[in-house]
Motif scaffolding. Structure first.
Motif, PDB file in Angstrom:
ATOM      1  N   THR A 102       0.864  -1.175   0.000  1.00 48.65           N
ATOM      2  CA  THR A 102       0.000   0.000   0.000  1.00 48.65           C
ATOM      3  C   THR A 102       0.902   1.227   0.000  1.00 48.65           C
ATOM      4  O   THR A 102       1.741   1.371   0.891  1.00 48.65           O
ATOM      5  CB  THR A 102      -0.911   0.021   1.227  1.00 48.65           C
ATOM      6  OG1 THR A 102      -1.709  -1.169   1.242  1.00 48.65           O
ATOM      7  CG2 THR A 102      -1.819   1.241   1.200  1.00 48.65           C
ATOM      8  N   PHE A 103       0.733   2.076  -1.007  1.00 46.56           N
ATOM      9  CA  PHE A 103       1.575   3.256  -1.143  1.00 46.56           C
ATOM     10  C   PHE A 103       0.922   4.474  -0.519  1.00 46.56           C
ATOM     11  O   PHE A 103      -0.313   4.630  -0.548  1.00 46.56           O
ATOM     12  CB  PHE A 103       1.826   3.561  -2.625  1.00 46.56           C
ATOM     13  CG  PHE A 103       2.867   2.691  -3.261  1.00 46.56           C
ATOM     14  CD1 PHE A 103       2.538   1.455  -3.781  1.00 46.56           C
ATOM     15  CD2 PHE A 103       4.187   3.113  -3.338  1.00 46.56           C
ATOM     16  CE1 PHE A 103       3.510   0.639  -4.370  1.00 46.56           C
ATOM     17  CE2 PHE A 103       5.153   2.318  -3.929  1.00 46.56           C
ATOM     18  CZ  PHE A 103       4.818   1.081  -4.439  1.00 46.56           C
TER      19      PHE A 103
ATOM     20  N   TYR B  35       0.169  -0.928 -11.915  1.00 46.61           N
ATOM     21  CA  TYR B  35      -0.286   0.142 -11.033  1.00 46.61           C
ATOM     22  C   TYR B  35      -0.757   1.304 -11.897  1.00 46.61           C
ATOM     23  O   TYR B  35      -0.310   1.493 -13.028  1.00 46.61           O
ATOM     24  CB  TYR B  35       0.858   0.663 -10.153  1.00 46.61           C
ATOM     25  CG  TYR B  35       1.286  -0.241  -9.038  1.00 46.61           C
ATOM     26  CD1 TYR B  35       2.277  -1.197  -9.234  1.00 46.61           C
ATOM     27  CD2 TYR B  35       0.729  -0.129  -7.768  1.00 46.61           C
ATOM     28  CE1 TYR B  35       2.688  -2.023  -8.188  1.00 46.61           C
ATOM     29  CE2 TYR B  35       1.136  -0.946  -6.730  1.00 46.61           C
ATOM     30  CZ  TYR B  35       2.114  -1.887  -6.951  1.00 46.61           C
ATOM     31  OH  TYR B  35       2.514  -2.698  -5.923  1.00 46.61           O
ATOM     32  N   ARG B  36      -1.623   2.125 -11.306  1.00 50.63           N
ATOM     33  CA  ARG B  36      -1.914   3.411 -11.908  1.00 50.63           C
ATOM     34  C   ARG B  36      -1.541   4.503 -10.901  1.00 50.63           C
ATOM     35  O   ARG B  36      -1.639   4.298  -9.670  1.00 50.63           O
ATOM     36  CB  ARG B  36      -3.367   3.535 -12.347  1.00 50.63           C
ATOM     37  CG  ARG B  36      -4.416   3.399 -11.280  1.00 50.63           C
ATOM     38  CD  ARG B  36      -5.821   3.604 -11.853  1.00 50.63           C
ATOM     39  NE  ARG B  36      -6.073   5.003 -12.200  1.00 50.63           N
ATOM     40  CZ  ARG B  36      -7.180   5.426 -12.817  1.00 50.63           C
ATOM     41  NH1 ARG B  36      -8.138   4.574 -13.147  1.00 50.63           N
ATOM     42  NH2 ARG B  36      -7.341   6.709 -13.087  1.00 50.63           N
ATOM     43  N   GLN B  37      -1.091   5.616 -11.431  1.00 49.93           N
ATOM     44  CA  GLN B  37      -0.693   6.730 -10.571  1.00 49.93           C
ATOM     45  C   GLN B  37      -1.430   7.977 -11.015  1.00 49.93           C
ATOM     46  O   GLN B  37      -1.301   8.425 -12.148  1.00 49.93           O
ATOM     47  CB  GLN B  37       0.827   6.962 -10.631  1.00 49.93           C
ATOM     48  CG  GLN B  37       1.313   7.991  -9.618  1.00 49.93           C
ATOM     49  CD  GLN B  37       2.824   8.107  -9.591  1.00 49.93           C
ATOM     50  OE1 GLN B  37       3.497   8.039 -10.616  1.00 49.93           O
ATOM     51  NE2 GLN B  37       3.395   8.282  -8.384  1.00 49.93           N
ATOM     52  N   LEU B  43       0.329   5.441  -5.798  1.00 44.62           N
ATOM     53  CA  LEU B  43       0.276   4.290  -6.707  1.00 44.62           C
ATOM     54  C   LEU B  43      -0.787   3.320  -6.211  1.00 44.62           C
ATOM     55  O   LEU B  43      -0.787   2.940  -5.036  1.00 44.62           O
ATOM     56  CB  LEU B  43       1.634   3.580  -6.735  1.00 44.62           C
ATOM     57  CG  LEU B  43       2.720   4.244  -7.566  1.00 44.62           C
ATOM     58  CD1 LEU B  43       4.089   3.715  -7.155  1.00 44.62           C
ATOM     59  CD2 LEU B  43       2.486   3.986  -9.037  1.00 44.62           C
ATOM     60  N   ARG B  44      -1.662   2.901  -7.109  1.00 43.35           N
ATOM     61  CA  ARG B  44      -2.716   1.959  -6.723  1.00 43.35           C
ATOM     62  C   ARG B  44      -2.631   0.717  -7.616  1.00 43.35           C
ATOM     63  O   ARG B  44      -2.534   0.819  -8.829  1.00 43.35           O
ATOM     64  CB  ARG B  44      -4.096   2.610  -6.836  1.00 43.35           C
ATOM     65  CG  ARG B  44      -4.315   3.718  -5.821  1.00 43.35           C
ATOM     66  CD  ARG B  44      -5.705   4.311  -5.935  1.00 43.35           C
ATOM     67  NE  ARG B  44      -5.887   5.037  -7.182  1.00 43.35           N
ATOM     68  CZ  ARG B  44      -7.068   5.440  -7.639  1.00 43.35           C
ATOM     69  NH1 ARG B  44      -8.170   5.171  -6.950  1.00 43.35           N
ATOM     70  NH2 ARG B  44      -7.164   6.102  -8.776  1.00 43.35           N
ATOM     71  N   LEU B  45      -2.708  -0.440  -6.991  1.00 45.40           N
ATOM     72  CA  LEU B  45      -2.540  -1.709  -7.697  1.00 45.40           C
ATOM     73  C   LEU B  45      -3.813  -2.078  -8.450  1.00 45.40           C
ATOM     74  O   LEU B  45      -4.900  -2.136  -7.864  1.00 45.40           O
ATOM     75  CB  LEU B  45      -2.172  -2.812  -6.696  1.00 45.40           C
ATOM     76  CG  LEU B  45      -1.903  -4.190  -7.256  1.00 45.40           C
ATOM     77  CD1 LEU B  45      -0.670  -4.159  -8.159  1.00 45.40           C
ATOM     78  CD2 LEU B  45      -1.706  -5.185  -6.124  1.00 45.40           C
ATOM     79  N   ILE B  46      -3.654  -2.368  -9.735  1.00 53.31           N
ATOM     80  CA  ILE B  46      -4.810  -2.730 -10.561  1.00 53.31           C
ATOM     81  C   ILE B  46      -4.980  -4.255 -10.575  1.00 53.31           C
ATOM     82  O   ILE B  46      -5.996  -4.792 -10.153  1.00 53.31           O
ATOM     83  CB  ILE B  46      -4.627  -2.216 -12.008  1.00 53.31           C
ATOM     84  CG1 ILE B  46      -4.363  -0.703 -12.009  1.00 53.31           C
ATOM     85  CG2 ILE B  46      -5.872  -2.528 -12.835  1.00 53.31           C
ATOM     86  CD1 ILE B  46      -3.954  -0.161 -13.369  1.00 53.31           C
ATOM     87  N   HIS B  47      -3.985  -4.944 -11.092  1.00 46.76           N
ATOM     88  CA  HIS B  47      -3.946  -6.402 -11.123  1.00 46.76           C
ATOM     89  C   HIS B  47      -2.497  -6.840 -10.924  1.00 46.76           C
ATOM     90  O   HIS B  47      -1.577  -6.067 -11.147  1.00 46.76           O
ATOM     91  CB  HIS B  47      -4.418  -6.944 -12.482  1.00 46.76           C
ATOM     92  CG  HIS B  47      -5.888  -6.874 -12.727  1.00 46.76           C
ATOM     93  ND1 HIS B  47      -6.780  -7.793 -12.216  1.00 46.76           N
ATOM     94  CD2 HIS B  47      -6.618  -5.999 -13.454  1.00 46.76           C
ATOM     95  CE1 HIS B  47      -8.005  -7.487 -12.625  1.00 46.76           C
ATOM     96  NE2 HIS B  47      -7.939  -6.414 -13.376  1.00 46.76           N
TER      97      HIS B  47
END
Lengths: 113, 114
Positions: A102-103, B35-37, B43-47
């Motif tokens: 988690t960033f 990830y998308r930023q 940064l958020r994890l997509i898959h």
């Protein structure tokens, strides 16, 4: 829900200054905390911290973790213009057989000549 | 000395169009991530994928699909692009499931959906 909060969100300093960047977290089953530096493009790895009170050091950068108070700091001494970047903190927590990161939102550091 | 390579680096789409982002790594890593930023969001994890032929959902999977037919490649697809998918997309890979701490990131793909 796991949460990572970085502060301040941005700061501007002059070359030679020392800066302290903060990262606090709330996660279930903490495994490690990581710091990344992001210049124009890809984040690059700085440190991984798993144990409380043990300082990791690389040149002018150092970082320490406090697992009791749930935070970490990243120190940069004698800052240079090349230190200008976004600094990302992330916390790793296990999820079954895997783990997830988690960033935080990042801290934008600008170092002026 | 390639590491993680993403293509394309820039793309502009119209709402409803489809596209695929390709990520290739030459480090023989088992784990790969998309990830998308977005500004102010981190940064958020997509898959992500823990090995060839496997995929799993991350934090924000809706509107995306992925495939990992070969160990070195991880594809991110948008079947019907929406303006909310305007973002910078980063692919990353790691040898172990983050235990060493180091994710290797690609240079990012900037996608704009009009």
């Amino acid at each position: 829900e796991d949460k990572v909060v970085q502060s301040p969100l941005s700061l501007v300093v002059h070359e030679g200054d020392t800066v302290t960047l903060n990262c606090s977290y709330e996660v279930t089953n903490f495994r490690s905390l990581l710091w990344y530096k992001q210049e124009k493009k890809a984040p690059t790895f700085l440190f991984m911290l798993t144990s409380s009170g043990i300082e990791k050091k690389s040149g002018r950068l150092s970082s320490i973790l406090d697992k009791k108070e749930l935070f970490s700091i990243l120190n940069i001494t004698a800052t240079q213009t090349g230190d200008s970047a976004v600094y990302l903190c992330a916390v790793e927590a296990p999820t079954g057989a895997n783990s997830k990161l988690t960033f935080g939102k990042g801290i934008t550091l600008s170092v002026r000549p | 000395n390639a590491g993680v390579t993403q293509t394309p680096k820039f793309r502009v789409l119209k709402t409803g169009q489809s596209m695929t982002l390709l990520c290739a790594q030459d480090m023989n890593h088992e784990y790969m991530y998309w990830y998308r930023q977005d500004p102010g969001m981190g940064l958020r994890l997509i898959h992500y994928s823990v090995g060839e032929g496997t995929t799993a959902k991350g934090e924000v999977p809706d509107g995306y699909n992925v495939s990992r037919l070969k160990k070195q490649n991880f594809l991110l697809g948008l079947e019907s692009a929406a303006p909310s998918q305007t973002s910078v997309y980063f692919c990353a890979s790691s040898l172990w499931p983050l235990h060493t701490g180091e994710l290797f990131f690609g240079e990012g793909s900037r996608l704009t959906v009009l």
